[in-house]
Write a protein that holds these residues in place. Structure first.
Motif, PDB file in Angstrom:
ATOM      1  N   VAL A 243       0.817  -1.210   0.000  1.00 48.83           N
ATOM      2  CA  VAL A 243       0.000   0.000   0.000  1.00 48.83           C
ATOM      3  C   VAL A 243       0.852   1.262   0.000  1.00 48.83           C
ATOM      4  CG1 VAL A 243      -1.979  -1.124   1.066  1.00 48.83           C
ATOM      5  CG2 VAL A 243      -0.256  -0.030   2.520  1.00 48.83           C
ATOM      6  N   GLU A 244       2.154   1.130   0.320  1.00 48.48           N
ATOM      7  CA  GLU A 244       3.025   2.300   0.264  1.00 48.48           C
ATOM      8  C   GLU A 244       4.475   1.865   0.123  1.00 48.48           C
ATOM      9  OE1 GLU A 244       3.878   6.608   2.412  1.00 48.48           O
ATOM     10  OE2 GLU A 244       2.158   5.395   3.008  1.00 48.48           O
ATOM     11  N   PRO A 255       4.118   9.383   6.418  1.00 48.61           N
ATOM     12  CA  PRO A 255       3.401   8.373   5.626  1.00 48.61           C
ATOM     13  C   PRO A 255       2.232   8.995   4.871  1.00 48.61           C
ATOM     14  CG  PRO A 255       2.832   8.166   7.946  1.00 48.61           C
ATOM     15  CD  PRO A 255       3.941   9.177   7.866  1.00 48.61           C
ATOM     16  N   LEU A 256       1.931   8.457   3.681  1.00 48.80           N
ATOM     17  CA  LEU A 256       0.834   8.974   2.874  1.00 48.80           C
ATOM     18  C   LEU A 256      -0.425   8.120   2.973  1.00 48.80           C
ATOM     19  CD1 LEU A 256       2.504  10.156  -0.478  1.00 48.80           C
ATOM     20  CD2 LEU A 256       1.361  11.559   1.245  1.00 48.80           C
ATOM     21  N   HIS A 257      -0.295   6.819   2.855  1.00 49.11           N
ATOM     22  CA  HIS A 257      -1.475   5.954   2.855  1.00 49.11           C
ATOM     23  C   HIS A 257      -2.140   5.955   4.236  1.00 49.11           C
ATOM     24  CE1 HIS A 257      -3.959   2.328   2.586  1.00 49.11           C
ATOM     25  NE2 HIS A 257      -3.894   2.498   1.274  1.00 49.11           N
ATOM     26  N   PRO A 258      -3.471   5.986   4.300  1.00 48.29           N
ATOM     27  CA  PRO A 258      -4.165   5.989   5.596  1.00 48.29           C
ATOM     28  C   PRO A 258      -3.786   4.826   6.510  1.00 48.29           C
ATOM     29  CG  PRO A 258      -5.691   6.583   3.855  1.00 48.29           C
ATOM     30  CD  PRO A 258      -4.415   6.177   3.175  1.00 48.29           C
ATOM     31  N   TYR A 259      -3.499   3.662   5.928  1.00 49.12           N
ATOM     32  CA  TYR A 259      -3.087   2.542   6.772  1.00 49.12           C
ATOM     33  C   TYR A 259      -1.703   2.789   7.361  1.00 49.12           C
ATOM     34  CZ  TYR A 259      -1.501  -2.029   8.272  1.00 49.12           C
ATOM     35  OH  TYR A 259      -0.989  -3.062   9.023  1.00 49.12           O
ATOM     36  N   THR A 312     -13.974   0.353  -6.635  1.00 48.41           N
ATOM     37  CA  THR A 312     -12.935   0.597  -7.640  1.00 48.41           C
ATOM     38  C   THR A 312     -11.628  -0.088  -7.269  1.00 48.41           C
ATOM     39  OG1 THR A 312     -13.894   2.772  -8.087  1.00 48.41           O
ATOM     40  CG2 THR A 312     -11.654   2.376  -8.889  1.00 48.41           C
ATOM     41  N   SER A 313     -11.065  -0.860  -8.194  1.00 50.12           N
ATOM     42  CA  SER A 313      -9.751  -1.468  -7.984  1.00 50.12           C
ATOM     43  C   SER A 313      -8.699  -0.363  -8.052  1.00 50.12           C
ATOM     44  CB  SER A 313      -9.478  -2.521  -9.050  1.00 50.12           C
ATOM     45  OG  SER A 313      -8.196  -3.073  -8.881  1.00 50.12           O
ATOM     46  N   ILE A 314      -7.886  -0.259  -7.015  1.00 55.27           N
ATOM     47  CA  ILE A 314      -6.966   0.875  -6.908  1.00 55.27           C
ATOM     48  C   ILE A 314      -5.526   0.428  -7.150  1.00 55.27           C
ATOM     49  CG2 ILE A 314      -6.138   2.717  -5.389  1.00 55.27           C
ATOM     50  CD1 ILE A 314      -8.847   2.454  -3.916  1.00 55.27           C
ATOM     51  N   PRO A 315      -4.876   0.961  -8.167  1.00 49.69           N
ATOM     52  CA  PRO A 315      -3.470   0.601  -8.435  1.00 49.69           C
ATOM     53  C   PRO A 315      -2.533   1.354  -7.508  1.00 49.69           C
ATOM     54  CG  PRO A 315      -4.196   2.214 -10.034  1.00 49.69           C
ATOM     55  CD  PRO A 315      -5.400   1.910  -9.173  1.00 49.69           C
ATOM     56  N   LEU A 316      -1.262   0.984  -7.568  1.00 46.39           N
ATOM     57  CA  LEU A 316      -0.231   1.676  -6.805  1.00 46.39           C
ATOM     58  C   LEU A 316       0.147   2.934  -7.583  1.00 46.39           C
ATOM     59  CD1 LEU A 316       1.231   0.980  -4.114  1.00 46.39           C
ATOM     60  CD2 LEU A 316       3.105   0.064  -5.493  1.00 46.39           C
ATOM     61  N   TYR A 317      -0.117   4.097  -6.999  1.00 41.65           N
ATOM     62  CA  TYR A 317       0.123   5.366  -7.679  1.00 41.65           C
ATOM     63  C   TYR A 317       1.558   5.835  -7.453  1.00 41.65           C
ATOM     64  CZ  TYR A 317       0.021  10.401  -8.542  1.00 41.65           C
ATOM     65  OH  TYR A 317       0.314  11.671  -8.983  1.00 41.65           O
ATOM     66  N   ASP A 318       2.254   6.167  -8.537  1.00 48.26           N
ATOM     67  CA  ASP A 318       3.631   6.647  -8.463  1.00 48.26           C
ATOM     68  C   ASP A 318       3.635   8.128  -8.092  1.00 48.26           C
ATOM     69  OD1 ASP A 318       6.269   7.298  -8.734  1.00 48.26           O
ATOM     70  OD2 ASP A 318       6.491   6.538 -10.780  1.00 48.26           O
ATOM     71  N   ALA A 324       5.487   5.650  -3.733  1.00 47.88           N
ATOM     72  CA  ALA A 324       4.223   5.223  -4.317  1.00 47.88           C
ATOM     73  C   ALA A 324       3.250   4.882  -3.197  1.00 47.88           C
ATOM     74  CB  ALA A 324       4.438   4.015  -5.228  1.00 47.88           C
ATOM     75  N   TYR A 325       1.960   5.003  -3.487  1.00 48.17           N
ATOM     76  CA  TYR A 325       0.947   4.636  -2.506  1.00 48.17           C
ATOM     77  C   TYR A 325      -0.323   4.191  -3.227  1.00 48.17           C
ATOM     78  CZ  TYR A 325      -1.275   9.206  -3.320  1.00 48.17           C
ATOM     79  OH  TYR A 325      -1.891  10.285  -3.881  1.00 48.17           O
TER      80      TYR A 325
END
Length: 344
Positions: A243-244, A255-259, A312-318, A324-325
């Motif tokens: 996830v990140e 950290p960026l991702h909520p998890y 929505t299927s969420i990809p790993l965003y660069d 990435a997250y």
């Protein structure tokens, strides 16, 4: 080492690796889902996440050696330019494990047969790769290696029951790298040890690259602050997915991702700027990986969830600069949300 300006030497590259467990009821448990990573020579990659997120399964999967109930599904594993994907398990055991990639499992200090001397374990490792080696050569190799790693040579003639927990763990590490593998995977190597023993184990792991025993290392733990002090980069895993990905300092302090944000907020960190932050547990439980959700796997536990997150299927965003997250929200929106939550 290459000259200045040369491309970095990628020791381990993993592309979209997916593995699963097949239960006795023929149910599929997707424990590692399309994981990609790269490790450069001289670097250490940390993998963090709560228990059950797939860290240890990823560690096993990276070696390309599969046995039931773990099964390979798709993806590639390339070690030092060599693609080991789909190799016969016996070939992997003879030519890859121990020489190309080595693994220190959880509770490794309890994995030693108490009725055999330490030198016997080393003989087994060496002879499995070269049955023609004589025992004197193996003993000389082991003694020299142990001395470099700060272990007394007399340990070789001892039984595991004669060693303390910390010494057993350090011995397992020394045995694992006896054939100078390119990549070492350490799965929670300092857990179940007292603070003094933990420090000695971490110091030993850091010295492996300095002394030429390994080229790169993957360090797995649920303790992000520990990873900050040991690794160069960190990947955060949740429910079988990455996830990140970020540099260690960014992953811990920004950290960026909520998890990832919740993971950092739920542990005690003595570092300046974080020691006064109020601890907050992440609500809920991870999803059942027998039937993972269509959308974001963290959606049911996320404070910033939106309706589309669940469908929505969420990809790993660069996000650039090696970061990435995996989130539907933009970096700007996430930072504003965290700032607002901090002010409340």
């Amino acid at each position: 080492q290459g000259k200045a300006g040369d491309m970095p030497n990628i020791v381990l590259e993993v592309r979209e690796l997916t593995t699963k467990y097949i239960t006795r009821f023929r149910e599929n448990v997707y424990a590692v889902d399309h994981v990609s990573l790269q490790i450069e020579e001289g670097k250490t990659l940390g993998i963090a996440g709560e228990s059950g997120c797939g860290k240890s399964t990823l560690a096993l999967s990276l070696m390309g050696y599969y046995f039931p109930p773990l099964h390979y599904t798709s993806g590639q594993i390339i070690i030092d330019g060599r693609d080991i994907t789909g190799m016969d398990p016996d070939d992997v055991r003879r030519t890859i494990l121990g020489t190309e990639i080595a693994y220190i499992p959880q509770a490794a200090m309890n994995a030693l047969n108490p009725t055999r001397k330490i030198i016997n374990f080393i003989e087994d490792v060496v002879l499995a790769h070269d049955p023609t080696e004589n025992k004197k050569f193996i003993y000389d190799l082991a003694r020299a290696s142990f001395e470099i790693l700060g272990l007394p040579a007399e340990v070789l003639q001892k039984y595991p029951v004669e060693l303390s927990g910390g010494m057993k763990q350090r011995t397992v590490i020394a045995v694992s790298v006896i054939l100078r593998p390119k990549v070492l995977i350490a799965d929670e190597p300092s857990s179940a040890l007292d603070v003094t023993s933990q420090k000695m184990v971490i110091k030993m792991l850091k010295g492996l690259m300095e002394n030429g025993f390994i080229k790169s290392m993957i360090f797995i733990t649920h303790e992000l602050p520990l990873l900050y002090n040991v690794t160069d980069d960190i990947m955060v895993m949740y429910a079988g997915q990455i996830v990140e990905k970020a540099a260690a300092k960014e992953a811990v302090f920004d950290p960026l991702h909520p998890y990832s944000k919740g993971l950092m907020g739920s542990i005690i960190v003595p570092e300046a700027g974080l020691r006064d932050v109020k601890l907050a547990a992440i609500p809920g439980v991870p999803p059942n990986l027998k039937n993972p959700p269509e959308g974001c796997r963290f959606a049911e536990r996320c404070s910033y969830v939106r309706p589309e997150c669940k469908t929505t299927s969420i990809p790993l965003y660069d996000a650039g600069n090696g970061r990435a997250y995996r989130c539907i929200l933009s970096e700007k929106t996430l930072r504003e949300a965290y700032q607002h939550a901090r002010q409340k």
